[in-house]
Enzyme design. Structure first.
Site, mmCIF file in Angstrom:
data_model
loop_
_atom_site.group_PDB
_atom_site.id
_atom_site.type_symbol
_atom_site.label_atom_id
_atom_site.label_comp_id
_atom_site.label_asym_id
_atom_site.label_seq_id
_atom_site.Cartn_x
_atom_site.Cartn_y
_atom_site.Cartn_z
ATOM 1 N N THR A 95 34.919 53.365 64.188
ATOM 2 C CA THR A 95 33.866 52.629 63.631
ATOM 3 C C THR A 95 32.905 51.720 64.579
ATOM 4 O O THR A 95 33.089 51.972 65.766
ATOM 5 C CB THR A 95 34.312 51.562 62.588
ATOM 6 O OG1 THR A 95 33.352 51.001 61.825
ATOM 7 C CG2 THR A 95 35.301 50.498 62.920
ATOM 8 N N ASN A 96 32.165 50.751 64.232
ATOM 9 C CA ASN A 96 31.321 49.891 64.970
ATOM 10 C C ASN A 96 31.264 48.426 64.579
ATOM 11 O O ASN A 96 32.027 48.137 63.528
ATOM 12 C CB ASN A 96 30.022 50.456 65.028
ATOM 13 C CG ASN A 96 29.235 50.398 63.758
ATOM 14 O OD1 ASN A 96 28.964 49.596 63.030
ATOM 15 N ND2 ASN A 96 29.042 51.820 63.087
ATOM 16 N N ARG A 97 30.706 47.543 65.226
ATOM 17 C CA ARG A 97 30.853 46.310 64.884
ATOM 18 C C ARG A 97 29.915 45.718 63.792
ATOM 19 O O ARG A 97 29.782 44.496 63.473
ATOM 20 C CB ARG A 97 30.303 45.435 66.135
ATOM 21 C CG ARG A 97 31.298 45.334 67.235
ATOM 22 C CD ARG A 97 31.059 44.528 68.392
ATOM 23 N NE ARG A 97 31.545 44.689 69.724
ATOM 24 C CZ ARG A 97 32.884 44.557 69.949
ATOM 25 N NH1 ARG A 97 33.494 43.876 69.281
ATOM 26 N NH2 ARG A 97 33.315 44.998 71.160
#
Ligand code: CTP
Length: 397
Positions: free
Chosen positions: A207-209
């Site tokens: 995933t990402n931030r």
């Protein structure tokens, strides 16, 4: 928007009256001038002094008070908004019939201000056709209503509506009624928010931030302007905004489908999400055991949501994208605007302090297809959301 606005808060006789002390406090804290009008029944549940302490203004309860007497009816004529919370079945019945037998019913009968009610009562009383017909009659006269919700009642738990809407929800509906007229009122707006995530195995994800904050602030602000809003959200810890239809998704593929399904009949699409661009090609059905040697993960590209759904966009839909760049942001943003067939793009430079992912502030430049560029310097994401919606309103003109 609340500063100096005149609000009459009618409180009638239900157990939820105690929560309206907080409603009065929050309205006053936001800068509104709050005049509380209590019915006789309300006084059985909570004291006038409590409301006076919260609003710093006298509380009215009788048509026959010595100082002012009938003048108090004028309160409603000068009001920007009347809120009745809790609104009992008895109050609704009298208001629907146009009976003015106490101060509050007289005020609502004499006023042309917008009226918001938060009904709260026993669940059987709410379900009764008499109450339902009274609510419909009030609705046909333009009265707005929030709740009731399903949940704990004074008599115990219930599976039917009866419990007053939460104070936050009443405040959000009140703010929507007070909002200055907007070109987005009545429009259908789709907002995407947050990251997506792709499974590596049943417990691990890629995933990402992204936190979803920017998209959630946009959805809230668009609803406040009177739009009907669908928020398509990847995993986010942000609270679901009041009034907004929320569609929760996990993967980029699910977000593609949700966007596609929501586009028919929509006027604006705002792609504030940060969908995962890659996904493990062969997600494992069982948990990958730990190995000191490490492992290689083979990734494939996910679909570009804007491109994959471009053909589904209604002809006059305004499509707004985001671009998070690290350096040369404006140039790259212009290129993405073209490539993703957008009307507008909101460019972030992640290297700028206070901008980008997982913070409460942002600094952006809004570019549109007609060559306009607007710099929005560092401010809260809520304020950036307002600037983006202003730019969309201008673009529509
Ligand atoms: N976007 C999308 N589908 C994806 C990835 C991004 O629709 N799979 C949207 C984002 O919601 C955003 C815009 O495209 O509105 C730009 O996102 P960004 O991540 O900046 O662009 P990418 O296409 O990933 O381009 P690059 O990684 O080359 O900068």
């Amino acid at each position: 928007m609340w500063q100096g606005r005149r609000v009459v808060l009618g409180v009638t006789g239900g157990i939820a009256a105690y929560k309206c002390v907080l409603l009065a406090r929050d309205l006053a804290r936001r800068g509104a001038q709050v005049d509380v009008v209590m019915s006789r029944g309300a006084a059985e549940f909570v004291g006038a002094v409590t409301f006076e302490a919260m609003t710093r203004r006298p509380v009215r309860s009788s048509l026959w008070e010595r100082n002012g007497a009938l003048d108090h009816v004028v309160l409603g004529q000068h009001a920007d908004l009347i809120i009745v919370a809790p609104a009992t079945a008895h109050f609704l019945a009298r208001a629907a019939a146009g009976i003015a037998d106490d101060l509050l019913t007289s005020i609502v009968l004499a006023s042309t201000a917008p009226i918001l009610i938060a009904p709260a009562m026993n669940d059987a009383m709410f379900a009764n056709p008499a109450t339902q017909s009274n609510l419909r009659r009030l609705g046909s006269r333009g009265w707005r209503s929030v709740g009731p919700a399903v949940g704990e009642l004074a008599e115990g738990p219930s599976e039917r509506p009866g419990r007053m809407a939460e104070v936050e929800e009443i405040l959000a509906h009140a703010a929507r009624l007070l909002h200055a007229p907007s070109a987005l009122a009545g429009r259908r707006i789709v907002v995407t928010a947050g990251p997506t995530r792709e499974s590596i195995d049943p417990v691990r994800v890629l995933t990402n931030r992204s936190s979803g904050k920017m998209g959630y602030r946009l959805a809230e602000a668009a609803w406040q302007r009177g739009a009907s809003v669908t928020l398509i959200s990847g995993p986010s810890s942000e609270l679901a905004p009041v009034g907004v239809d929320i569609v929760r998704v996990e993967t980029t593929a699910q977000m593609v489908s949700a966007v596609r399904e929501s586009l028919a009949g929509s006027d604006v699409l705002i792609m504030a999400a940060a969908p995962a661009d890659y996904r493990p090609l062969r997600p494992r059905a069982d948990k990958l055991p730990r190995s000191d040697g490490g492992f290689a993960l083979e990734l494939g590209a996910t679909e570009d949501i804007l491109l994959a759904t471009a053909a589904d966009r209604p002809a006059d839909l305004i499509a707004v994208g985001f671009a998070l760049e690290t350096g040369n942001a404006i140039e790259k943003g212009r290129d993405k605007l073209q490539r993703k067939q957008l009307d507008m793009i909101v460019v972030n430079d992640a290297l700028e302090p206070g901008a980008g992912f997982d913070v409460d502030t942002n600094a952006v430049t809004i570019l549109d297809r007609r060559g306009r560029a607007e710099r929005v310097p560092l401010r809260s994401k809520a304020a950036v959301a307002e600037a983006i919606l202003d730019a969309i309103e201008k673009y529509r003109e």
